[in-house]
Design an enzyme around this catalytic site. Structure first.
Site, PDB file in Angstrom:
ATOM      1  CD  GLU A  27       5.264  -7.828   5.213  1.00  0.00           C
ATOM      2  OE1 GLU A  27       5.827  -8.912   4.916  1.00  0.00           O
ATOM      3  OE2 GLU A  27       4.195  -7.446   4.713  1.00  0.00           O
ATOM      4  CE  LYS A  54      -0.426   3.624   6.368  1.00  0.00           C
ATOM      5  NZ  LYS A  54      -0.942   2.548   7.249  1.00  0.00           N
ATOM      6  CB  THR A  94      -2.472  -8.490   0.078  1.00  0.00           C
ATOM      7  OG1 THR A  94      -1.558  -9.504   0.520  1.00  0.00           O
ATOM      8  CG2 THR A  94      -3.589  -8.345   1.089  1.00  0.00           C
TER       9      THR A  94
END
Length: 388
Positions: free
Chosen positions: A185, A200, A11
């Site tokens: 997912e 993150k 992607t």
């Protein structure tokens, strides 16, 4: 002419190629020279695609090409990607990545190699996808002492919570919707259990305070255990439930980081961020609160940030970006943080708490340890922090 390669043509990698195809002339103008995609490294057969002539399967081709300037790592994970990133940096190549797992767990090591070899290791896309937040943090806000960072760091969980809040959809159904739309997912654990957000917030914390915070060292709670009743009760009381990553600098100079669902007041800018969008608020002692908002994932938004790093790396070929962090310091336990709490259960309203309906109360400021002790004493079914 500057040459770069893409490792991993999924992607993000294919998105980077698309951005170059769409905006190649503008990129060359900004860069001051043409930018050429010289190689695509992928295990798949690309012979039937327009990239057949530059497709390779052997990493050493990239490693040993003296004309290759930058390598874009979009393989993902922290195994093959780690090995290839190390080797690319050791070979004197700049490396750009969107791989939050790799940066969060091995960023200090890789940045040290980059410094030794006088090359750049850049990762703007690893936190906010297409949202520019890391460069503003270490560059535009460099004149500040960073006091707090808090953000919606995962679009999948934010989509699920939006469906629960706006549509009254139970968690399991909202998750199935997210999977059907391609937002989640088939194995959604990294998203719904907070692992993605934890990586993150660790990277943001590393940059803000210059000390390594590893994901396995912080408290992480996802949204899989959230009850629709709590989401509805909070909404009626003027709050939204959001999964937040939060990093705070304490008065004694230590800092802590964690991930958990929070109640957020509706007048807080973060509360209005819905769907797959992300938002990161940073508080500096000079600037106050600033917020960065946008699409936190997707091929072209993420590729936009990757390409920005490619250009930045090439513009800093002679003098690399002074970017990095040291070993982990004294990380404070989240139990030391003080905030208000949401408790729900079949108990009488305790002293110092405010009833908000639905069998729920909001406490006054309590430490995390104190709030958990109170919840246990009352037999509360749900306990959630309230964003200060």
């Amino acid at each position: 002419m500057a040459n770069f390669a893409i490792m991993g043509f999924g992607t993000v990698g294919s998105g980077v190629a698309s951005v170059l195809r769409m905006n190649g002339d503008a990129i060359a103008e900004r860069l001051g020279e043409p930018l050429s995609l010289k190689y695509i490294l992928d295990v798949r057969d690309l012979s039937a695609t327009e990239y057949a002539g530059i497709a390779v399967k052997d990493f050493s081709v990239l490693e040993n090409d003296p004309e290759l300037d930058v390598v874009v790592e979009s393989i993902g994970g922290a195994k093959v990607a780690l090995e290839f990133t190390r080797r690319a940096l050791m070979a004197g190549k700049h490396v750009v990545t969107s791989n939050k797992e790799l940066v969060a767990s091995h960023g200090r090591e890789l940045l040290a190699i980059a410094k030794e070899k006088n090359v750049n290791y850049l990762f703007e896309a690893s936190v906010g996808g297409g949202i520019p937040v890391l460069r503003p943090l270490f560059q535009c806000l460099a004149g500040n002492q960073i006091e707090e960072i808090v953000g919606i760091l995962n679009g999948t969980t934010n989509y699920i919570l939006t469906r629960m809040i706006r549509g009254g959809v139970p968690f399991d159904e909202a998750l199935k919707e997210a999977q059907a739309k391609g937002y989640a997912e088939q194995n959604p654990a990294a998203d719904v259990e907070g692992l993605d957000a934890s990586r993150k917030i660790c990277i943001l914390s590393d940059l803000a305070w210059g000390r390594e915070v590893l994901p396995e060292r912080i408290s992480v709670q996802g949204i899989s255990g959230l009850n629709l009743r709590d989401v509805e009760t909070a909404s009626k009381a003027g709050y939204q439930v959001k999964l937040l990553g939060r990093a705070v600098k304490l008065e004694d100079g230590r800092h802590c980081a964690y991930v958990a669902p929070h109640l957020v007041r509706e007048d807080c800018p973060v509360a209005g961020v819905d769907g797959v969008f992300n938002a990161i608020m940073i508080r500096g002692n000079a600037v106050g609160d600033v917020m960065f908002y946008g699409r936190g994932a997707g091929d072209l938004p993420t590729a936009s940030a990757v390409m920005g790093d490619v250009i930045d790396a090439l513009q800093h070929r002679e003098k690399r970006r002074n970017l990095g962090w040291g070993e982990g310091g004294d990380l404070a336990d989240t139990g030391e943080l003080s905030m208000c709490w949401y408790l729900r259960g079949g108990f009488a309203v305790p002293q110092g708490c405010r009833e908000i309906g639905g069998g729920a109360v909001l406490t006054g400021p309590l430490s995390t340890k104190g709030a958990k002790a109170l919840a246990k004493k009352l037999g509360a079914e749900t306990i959630l922090p309230v964003l200060p």
